[in-house]
Design an enzyme around this catalytic site. Structure first.
Site, PDB file in Angstrom:
ATOM      1  N   CYS A 197       0.887  -1.183   0.000  1.00 43.83           N
ATOM      2  CA  CYS A 197       0.000   0.000   0.000  1.00 43.83           C
ATOM      3  C   CYS A 197       0.911   1.215   0.000  1.00 43.83           C
ATOM      4  CB  CYS A 197      -0.891   0.006   1.237  1.00 43.83           C
ATOM      5  SG  CYS A 197      -1.781  -1.551   1.507  1.00 43.83           S
ATOM      6  N   PRO A 237       1.612   7.788  -0.372  1.00 45.77           N
ATOM      7  CA  PRO A 237       2.134   8.617  -1.468  1.00 45.77           C
ATOM      8  C   PRO A 237       3.581   8.327  -1.872  1.00 45.77           C
ATOM      9  CG  PRO A 237       2.149   9.867   0.562  1.00 45.77           C
ATOM     10  CD  PRO A 237       1.549   8.524   0.893  1.00 45.77           C
ATOM     11  N   GLY A 238       4.210   7.315  -1.262  1.00 42.75           N
ATOM     12  CA  GLY A 238       5.505   6.875  -1.757  1.00 42.75           C
ATOM     13  C   GLY A 238       6.725   7.250  -0.939  1.00 42.75           C
ATOM     14  N   GLY A 239       6.513   7.846   0.234  1.00 43.26           N
ATOM     15  CA  GLY A 239       7.650   8.234   1.076  1.00 43.26           C
ATOM     16  C   GLY A 239       8.480   7.048   1.545  1.00 43.26           C
ATOM     17  N   LYS A 240       7.794   6.011   2.023  1.00 49.87           N
ATOM     18  CA  LYS A 240       8.523   4.832   2.526  1.00 49.87           C
ATOM     19  C   LYS A 240       9.126   4.037   1.363  1.00 49.87           C
ATOM     20  CE  LYS A 240       5.411   4.602   6.487  1.00 49.87           C
ATOM     21  NZ  LYS A 240       4.295   5.408   5.975  1.00 49.87           N
ATOM     22  N   ASP A 263      -0.512   0.434  -5.284  1.00 52.13           N
ATOM     23  CA  ASP A 263      -1.554   1.148  -4.543  1.00 52.13           C
ATOM     24  C   ASP A 263      -2.902   0.921  -5.201  1.00 52.13           C
ATOM     25  OD1 ASP A 263      -1.577   3.089  -2.099  1.00 52.13           O
ATOM     26  OD2 ASP A 263      -3.108   3.842  -3.481  1.00 52.13           O
ATOM     27  N   ASP A 298       2.287  -1.450   4.883  1.00 53.66           N
ATOM     28  CA  ASP A 298       1.984  -0.251   5.673  1.00 53.66           C
ATOM     29  C   ASP A 298       0.468  -0.108   5.571  1.00 53.66           C
ATOM     30  OD1 ASP A 298       2.545   2.098   7.156  1.00 53.66           O
ATOM     31  OD2 ASP A 298       2.439   3.305   5.334  1.00 53.66           O
ATOM     32  N   CYS A 325       0.038   3.809  11.337  1.00 54.24           N
ATOM     33  CA  CYS A 325       0.243   5.086  12.039  1.00 54.24           C
ATOM     34  C   CYS A 325      -0.854   5.265  13.083  1.00 54.24           C
ATOM     35  CB  CYS A 325       0.294   6.262  11.060  1.00 54.24           C
ATOM     36  SG  CYS A 325      -1.198   6.437  10.071  1.00 54.24           S
TER      37      CYS A 325
END
Length: 471
Positions: A283, A286-289, A307, A353, A406
């Site tokens: 998942c 927005p692609g940070g990890k 995604d 995530d 989170c």
């Protein structure tokens, strides 16, 4: 947000806002539009605020005031209503949405902001009420606010409340949630969570180590006059204590950094991907990890970033392109169907995530506390269980699966882990990774998983578990 604010948020008349009006909106009018949108249309405060600020063209200090008024008023909603209901004859629920928002915003300034003089708050509220409503409304607004200023004793929270009532009103969280956290964590920790949720979030960035080092970027930031310090949570993080919006800097444009919360940086570190590996991010938007994992792999190997939503595909692509990362391959689809798409035991690392209640990021999204219900938590835990179950077979023996959320909700975190391990004897908790020490709480000292609460490092609440598939 600091800086003193003139009473008229705008820069005088005749400047012409984009709507074709001749008069430019003040900071308080912009804030009121956002609050009314949140209240009436269920808009997200952060998105609505960004949209309205772009249209209004306020000065930096006025944009700061509007931002503070929106987030503060949303966060403190039930406490503001508690005070207002002592002065509004028919109760706040009977008022029109914009009038209720105007009163809340005004009381927020009186009770929580010391830099705005009370008389200025009242006169600005009355001016707005006259512009938007009729004489009766402006008279009512004037009367309510002046009564409040005359009777400050009524703006106190009584001493004889139960712990959940007191914490709920003092730190403005719904009572069902406070009650739940008291049951899960005890009253002191529950109160610390609520208190931390009302503090402004820190600004932190992740260094793109394929392009520069943390020390080098820190030196550059300091030489430009920024107050920046190394993160105590992640070796890739920098906390910028003053320096404005980091996404508007050349460091961001040139791909040297990403804006990311410190807790969130620990997720890719827990995945610990190595150059040349094949990694699945279930998942990813927005692609940070995703990008962080590619950086840790020195951009060698391949990350399949999946995604559910096609439009979010673009966000992941943009991140990877900006950071100069070629290892990221974006795909769109339901994570529950990944097992039909890829062969069993084909990935070295998997990151799930998972979608979650988000209770760890209330500091950034203050409306979350009012919009979620206990039923939402139950629904999401079922989805999380199905997701974990369905991707488990895609990992190679000896590989690592990281489950992260989170949130600080045990049912979504330790509960999922316990259930998964009981149903999947081919998995164990992988304890060969060092997380930051939060062992002042013994429950977190066990290796292999970590529950961060928002008060620990002034960063987001996060849960991370590392699972190894046995040979």
């Amino acid at each position: 947000m600091s800086g003193s604010h003139s009473r008229q948020g705008g820069q005088g008349k005749g400047v012409g806002a984009r709507s074709g009006n001749t008069r430019k909106q003040t900071a308080r009018e912009v804030a009121l539009d956002v609050l009314t949108g949140v209240e009436q249309e269920g808009a997200y405060s952060n998105l609505e605020l960004n949209r309205r600020l772009q249209q209004a063209g306020l000065s930096a200090s006025d944009a700061g005031l509007a931002t503070e008024l929106v987030y503060g008023t949303v966060a403190r909603r039930n406490t503001l209503d508690y005070f207002l209901n002592k002065f509004v004859q028919k109760g706040t629920a009977k008022l029109q949405a914009w009038v209720r928002s105007l009163l809340r915003m005004s009381v927020y300034q009186v009770v929580y902001l010391d830099r705005v003089p009370d008389h200025a708050v009242v006169s600005e509220a009355v001016t707005i009420a006259k512009r938007r409503g009729h004489q009766g409304i402006s008279g009512m607004v004037n009367g309510v606010l002046r009564s409040m200023l005359r009777e400050p004793d009524k703006l106190r929270i009584p001493d004889d409340l139960s712990p959940e009532e007191r914490i709920s009103l003092e730190h403005s969280h719904p009572q069902w949630l406070v009650k739940r956290w008291i049951k899960q964590y005890g009253a002191d920790t529950a109160e610390a969570i609520c208190q931390a949720n009302n503090e402004p979030p820190a600004v932190s960035v992740r260094v793109n180590t394929t392009m520069t080092s943390r020390d080098q970027l820190l030196d550059e930031m300091r030489s430009k006059g920024l107050d920046a310090v190394p993160s105590a949570v992640s070796p890739y993080g920098i906390v910028v204590r003053s320096g404005g919006n980091m996404a508007l800097t050349s460091w961001y444009t040139d791909g040297l950094l990403s804006v990311q919360d410190e807790s969130s940086m620990l997720v890719a570190e827990a995945v610990a991907p190595e150059p040349g590996m094949l990694v699945l991010d279930c998942c990813a938007a927005p692609g940070g990890k995703t990008a962080h994992m590619a950086e840790l792999m020195k951009d060698q190997g391949r990350i399949v970033a999946n995604d559910l939503h096609a439009h979010k595909h673009q966000l992941i692509r943009e991140q990877a392109n900006r950071l100069g990362l070629d290892a990221v391959e974006t795909v769109t689809g339901d994570a529950l169907e990944l097992k039909e798409r890829y062969a069993p035991a084909s990935f070295d690392r998997i990151l799930l995530d998972a979608p979650c209640s988000g209770f760890g990021v209330i500091r950034r999204k203050p409306d979350l506390r009012w919009s979620k219900t206990a039923q939402d938590v139950r629904n999401i835990t079922q989805l999380q269980h199905e997701l974990l179950d369905s991707v488990a077979g895609l990992l190679k023996p000896g590989g690592i699966l990281v489950y992260s959320t989170c949130t600080i909700e045990p049912d979504e975190n330790e509960g999922q882990l316990t259930r998964f391990l009981s149903e999947h004897p081919e998995y164990e908790l992988a304890k060969d990774h060092s997380f930051p020490d939060v062992s002042h709480d013994t429950k977190d000292a066990q290796g292999g998983s970590l529950q961060l609460l928002p008060q620990y490092f002034h960063s987001d609440g996060f849960y991370i578990a590392r699972l190894r598939r046995l040979k």
